[in-house]
Design a protein around this motif. Structure first.
Motif, mmCIF file in Angstrom:
data_model
loop_
_atom_site.group_PDB
_atom_site.id
_atom_site.type_symbol
_atom_site.label_atom_id
_atom_site.label_comp_id
_atom_site.label_asym_id
_atom_site.label_seq_id
_atom_site.Cartn_x
_atom_site.Cartn_y
_atom_site.Cartn_z
ATOM 1 N N GLY A 82 0.753 -1.170 -0.104
ATOM 2 C CA GLY A 82 -0.139 0.051 -0.133
ATOM 3 C C GLY A 82 0.726 1.219 -0.003
ATOM 4 N N ALA A 83 2.169 1.139 0.099
ATOM 5 C CA ALA A 83 3.202 2.329 0.256
ATOM 6 C C ALA A 83 3.079 3.220 -1.064
ATOM 7 N N PHE A 84 2.704 2.682 -2.180
ATOM 8 C CA PHE A 84 2.749 3.536 -3.461
ATOM 9 C C PHE A 84 1.338 4.050 -3.774
ATOM 10 N N CYS A 85 0.370 3.755 -3.017
ATOM 11 C CA CYS A 85 -0.869 4.273 -3.355
ATOM 12 C C CYS A 85 -1.589 5.272 -2.157
ATOM 13 N N ARG A 86 -2.545 5.981 -2.509
ATOM 14 C CA ARG A 86 -3.331 6.863 -1.745
ATOM 15 C C ARG A 86 -4.332 6.503 -1.422
ATOM 16 N N GLY A 87 -4.674 5.646 -0.259
ATOM 17 C CA GLY A 87 -5.992 4.682 0.031
ATOM 18 C C GLY A 87 -6.334 3.877 -1.232
ATOM 19 N N ARG A 88 -7.428 4.163 -2.013
ATOM 20 C CA ARG A 88 -7.643 3.033 -3.116
ATOM 21 C C ARG A 88 -7.195 3.744 -4.621
ATOM 22 N N GLU A 89 -6.783 5.002 -4.214
ATOM 23 C CA GLU A 89 -6.318 5.711 -5.548
ATOM 24 C C GLU A 89 -4.358 5.453 -5.714
ATOM 25 N N CYS A 90 -4.238 4.883 -7.090
ATOM 26 C CA CYS A 90 -3.084 4.538 -7.279
ATOM 27 C C CYS A 90 -2.441 5.377 -8.557
ATOM 28 N N PRO A 91 -1.096 5.605 -8.630
ATOM 29 C CA PRO A 91 -0.665 6.424 -9.686
ATOM 30 C C PRO A 91 -0.952 5.767 -11.230
ATOM 31 N N VAL A 92 -1.108 6.584 -12.152
ATOM 32 C CA VAL A 92 -1.448 6.098 -13.580
ATOM 33 C C VAL A 92 -0.564 6.919 -14.293
ATOM 34 N N HIS A 93 0.149 6.567 -15.306
ATOM 35 C CA HIS A 93 1.056 7.378 -16.100
ATOM 36 C C HIS A 93 0.647 6.894 -17.671
ATOM 37 N N VAL A 94 0.504 7.999 -18.428
ATOM 38 C CA VAL A 94 0.314 7.691 -20.079
ATOM 39 C C VAL A 94 1.360 8.134 -20.867
ATOM 40 N N ILE A 95 1.916 7.359 -21.640
ATOM 41 C CA ILE A 95 3.073 7.520 -22.442
ATOM 42 C C ILE A 95 2.594 7.582 -24.066
ATOM 43 N N VAL A 96 2.656 8.477 -24.899
ATOM 44 C CA VAL A 96 1.880 8.596 -26.101
ATOM 45 C C VAL A 96 3.180 8.648 -26.920
ATOM 46 N N SER A 97 2.838 8.107 -28.347
ATOM 47 C CA SER A 97 3.816 8.219 -29.438
ATOM 48 C C SER A 97 3.699 9.164 -30.106
ATOM 49 N N PHE A 98 4.744 9.544 -30.624
ATOM 50 C CA PHE A 98 4.869 10.844 -31.575
ATOM 51 C C PHE A 98 5.672 10.291 -32.780
ATOM 52 N N PRO A 99 5.950 11.231 -33.823
ATOM 53 C CA PRO A 99 6.754 10.725 -34.998
ATOM 54 C C PRO A 99 8.307 10.612 -34.551
ATOM 55 N N GLY A 100 8.713 11.191 -33.607
ATOM 56 C CA GLY A 100 10.291 11.414 -33.146
ATOM 57 C C GLY A 100 10.260 10.472 -31.928
ATOM 58 N N GLY A 101 9.255 9.885 -31.477
ATOM 59 C CA GLY A 101 9.503 9.001 -30.274
ATOM 60 C C GLY A 101 8.301 9.181 -29.324
ATOM 61 N N THR A 102 8.428 8.980 -27.900
ATOM 62 C CA THR A 102 7.482 8.821 -27.106
ATOM 63 C C THR A 102 7.550 9.912 -26.143
ATOM 64 N N ARG A 103 6.405 10.127 -25.173
ATOM 65 C CA ARG A 103 6.445 11.202 -24.086
ATOM 66 C C ARG A 103 5.448 10.919 -23.120
ATOM 67 N N ARG A 104 5.896 11.006 -21.904
ATOM 68 C CA ARG A 104 4.859 10.899 -20.772
ATOM 69 C C ARG A 104 3.945 12.120 -20.891
ATOM 70 N N VAL A 105 2.771 12.066 -20.977
ATOM 71 C CA VAL A 105 1.921 13.110 -20.995
ATOM 72 C C VAL A 105 0.707 13.189 -19.839
ATOM 73 N N LEU A 106 0.909 12.382 -19.018
ATOM 74 C CA LEU A 106 -0.083 12.514 -18.028
ATOM 75 C C LEU A 106 0.214 11.491 -16.819
#
Length: 283
Positions: A82-106
């Motif tokens: 449980g150390a990585f979440c806050r109650g029932r909410e846990c981190p979510v990361h979104v990585i999208v692809s672009f013509p030159g690579g990828t980027r974390r956007v959320l």
């Protein structure tokens, strides 16, 4: 050369047909895994395990390139889950692809992650919010319908039972690594949902139940070092009871993101109503 020989030669020379390969993970995901691994080692001295839903591939930007959704709730850190979440909410990361690579956007805390098909791109559902990529950032959109779930006949086999000693208890049949779910009243106002397992488990276990378009994830904590039982908290126990009591089809069960199968619900409603009637209104 005969016809048979020509046919065999053509098979040998033809390029092999392979399934579509899984897209290679971008460096952002390797960085996230490394940070989580370092954090788990620092907290418990152990290495985390990453469930199958830790990384999901989606079509969030409809450009033919894979996008990636990282759900930290699918990671298990023994001794510090449980150390990585806050109650029932846990981190979510979104990585999208672009013509030159990828980027974390959320990056966001969320209770539950879903990816649903939209008109021309996938929609990201975080908790009760639907988000779609507009070319620059994620914006709120109307909630798309959940995929239709075909009605499944109630599984045959062991049914739920009502145990009367030492207290009235609704007990489920075993499924996968779950030895059983037990629900009962601990006094007139306190419904209890307990889980027992086939083998050793970390102090906190997240159990997901899904049926008829409903999805519920509840954390179960080790109740006592003297008993191999895990209990849902005071908010989770009533939710578990109500979902099980109203389930018209088998309930898909997962433990820390690992599917265990479909839990048959034969006899469940009657057992739950008798066991919980004095402490919880099931409607």
């Amino acid at each position: 050369m005969g016809v048979r020989a020509l046919f065999l030669a053509a098979l040998l020379l033809a390029p092999p047909a392979f399934a579509q390969p899984t897209p290679a993970e971008p460096p952002e995901i390797a960085q996230i895994r490394g940070e989580l691994t370092a954090g788990c080692r620092a907290r418990s001295g152990q290495v985390p395990s990453f469930g199958p839903n830790f990384v999901r591939v989606a079509n969030l930007t409809p450009d033919g390139r894979p996008d990636f959704v990282v759900d930290v709730s699918a990671m298990t850190c023994p001794g510090a889950t449980g150390a990585f979440c806050r109650g029932r909410e846990c981190p979510v990361h979104v990585i999208v692809s672009f013509p030159g690579g990828t980027r974390r956007v959320l990056e966001r805390l969320a209770e539950g992650v879903d990816i649903r098909p939209g008109a021309d791109r996938d929609v990201l559902v975080l908790g009760h919010e639907a988000l779609a990529w507009d070319g620059n950032l994620f914006v709120a959109v109307p909630m798309p319908p959940a995929p239709a779930v075909a009605a499944t006949p109630v599984a045959t086999g062991p049914a739920w039972r009502l145990e009367t000693a030492p207290r009235a208890t609704a007990a489920s049949p075993p499924l996968g690594m779950v030895r059983g779910l037990n629900l009962y009243c601990d006094g007139p106002l306190n419904p209890v949902a307990e889980a027992a397992f086939m083998g050793p488990m970390p102090p906190r276990v997240d159990i997901t139940l899904e049926t008829g378009g409903q999805r519920l994830q509840v954390s179960f904590l080790r109740h006592s070092p003297l008993e191999a039982l895990w209990r849902a908290d005071v908010h989770g126990a009533p939710e578990v009871a109500r979902l099980l009591a109203h389930a018209a089809t088998p309930v898909e069960l997962a433990v820390d993101g690992m599917p265990q199968g479909a839990l048959g619900m034969g006899g469940a409603e009657a057992a739950l109503r008798q066991a919980l009637g004095r402490c919880l209104r099931l409607r």
